[in-house]
Design a protein around this motif. Structure first.
Motif, mmCIF file in Angstrom:
data_model
loop_
_atom_site.group_PDB
_atom_site.id
_atom_site.type_symbol
_atom_site.label_atom_id
_atom_site.label_comp_id
_atom_site.label_asym_id
_atom_site.label_seq_id
_atom_site.Cartn_x
_atom_site.Cartn_y
_atom_site.Cartn_z
ATOM 1 N N ALA A 89 -10.932 2.901 3.586
ATOM 2 C CA ALA A 89 -9.349 3.439 4.483
ATOM 3 C C ALA A 89 -9.100 2.112 5.412
ATOM 4 O O ALA A 89 -10.048 2.306 6.505
ATOM 5 C CB ALA A 89 -8.631 4.528 4.579
ATOM 6 N N LYS A 90 -8.276 0.904 5.555
ATOM 7 C CA LYS A 90 -7.771 0.673 7.023
ATOM 8 C C LYS A 90 -7.094 1.677 7.805
ATOM 9 O O LYS A 90 -6.803 1.601 9.190
ATOM 10 C CB LYS A 90 -6.859 -0.324 6.611
ATOM 11 N N ASN A 91 -6.382 2.246 7.323
ATOM 12 C CA ASN A 91 -5.508 3.211 8.131
ATOM 13 C C ASN A 91 -5.644 4.433 7.390
ATOM 14 O O ASN A 91 -5.125 4.640 6.254
ATOM 15 C CB ASN A 91 -4.183 2.006 8.126
ATOM 16 N N GLY A 132 1.829 6.525 -2.802
ATOM 17 C CA GLY A 132 2.983 7.527 -1.145
ATOM 18 C C GLY A 132 2.253 7.841 -0.291
ATOM 19 O O GLY A 132 1.594 7.107 -0.288
ATOM 20 N N GLY A 133 2.765 8.167 0.189
ATOM 21 C CA GLY A 133 2.243 8.678 1.687
ATOM 22 C C GLY A 133 2.766 7.778 2.441
ATOM 23 O O GLY A 133 3.343 7.007 2.554
ATOM 24 N N CYS A 134 2.332 8.450 4.134
ATOM 25 C CA CYS A 134 3.130 7.457 5.353
ATOM 26 C C CYS A 134 2.180 5.957 5.096
ATOM 27 O O CYS A 134 2.775 5.266 5.457
ATOM 28 C CB CYS A 134 2.488 8.000 6.895
ATOM 29 N N GLY A 144 -3.941 12.900 7.752
ATOM 30 C CA GLY A 144 -5.120 12.153 6.658
ATOM 31 C C GLY A 144 -5.082 12.483 4.982
ATOM 32 O O GLY A 144 -6.148 12.294 4.585
ATOM 33 N N SER A 145 -4.149 12.884 4.688
ATOM 34 C CA SER A 145 -3.769 13.083 3.714
ATOM 35 C C SER A 145 -3.779 11.563 2.640
ATOM 36 O O SER A 145 -4.078 11.471 1.580
ATOM 37 C CB SER A 145 -2.436 13.893 3.255
ATOM 38 N N SER A 146 -3.437 10.260 3.608
ATOM 39 C CA SER A 146 -2.417 9.601 2.868
ATOM 40 C C SER A 146 -3.809 7.987 3.803
ATOM 41 O O SER A 146 -4.029 8.391 4.789
ATOM 42 C CB SER A 146 -1.274 8.937 2.698
ATOM 43 N N PHE A 206 -1.005 5.425 0.573
ATOM 44 C CA PHE A 206 -1.683 5.979 -1.133
ATOM 45 C C PHE A 206 -2.288 7.745 -0.655
ATOM 46 O O PHE A 206 -2.022 7.435 0.524
ATOM 47 C CB PHE A 206 -3.739 5.182 -0.987
ATOM 48 N N GLN A 207 -2.021 7.916 -1.340
ATOM 49 C CA GLN A 207 -2.942 9.808 -1.393
ATOM 50 C C GLN A 207 -4.009 10.833 -1.723
ATOM 51 O O GLN A 207 -3.873 9.323 -3.509
ATOM 52 C CB GLN A 207 -1.410 10.591 -1.187
#
Length: 114
Positions: A102-104, A40-42, A109-111, A45-46
């Protein structure tokens, strides 16, 4: 369970102090901070944080100072080599994960995505 904070996830001094303070406020010395990943999240993953008394047999237990961080093996693969910090500023306060996997990440910063 293993206990090697350098190998898996690092906790900053600020994060360690805040976790310790929150546990003292809850008046339960058996609490540990659990970090886990959900979909989830933008960005896909969150990061989620909860206080937990339970440790599963396959959880990774990381100790720094007087606190424990608990991570399940599935979440660990996404967090491996990361750092958890705690930030307080004019915008508010929050735990921040610096994740080398994390790639993006989203703006808050939460996802993240891999």
């Amino acid at each position: 369970m293993e206990n090697n904070p350098i190998k898996y996830i690092k906790l900053t001094t600020n994060a360690t102090k805040k976790i310790s303070k929150l546990i003292q406020e809850k008046k339960n010395k058996n609490l540990k901070l659990r970090i886990y990943i959900i979909g989830g999240g933008c960005s896909g993953f969150q990061y989620q944080f909860i206080f937990d008394e339970n440790i599963d047999k396959d959880d990774i237990l990381i100790k720094k100072s007087n606190i424990f961080l608990v991570v399940d093996p599935i979440s660990l693969q996404y967090l491996y080599g990361g750092t958890i910090d705690y930030l307080e500023n004019l915008e508010g306060s929050k735990f921040i994960v610096s994740n080398p996997n994390a790639k993006n990440t989203c703006g808050c910063g939460s996802s993240f995505n891999i």
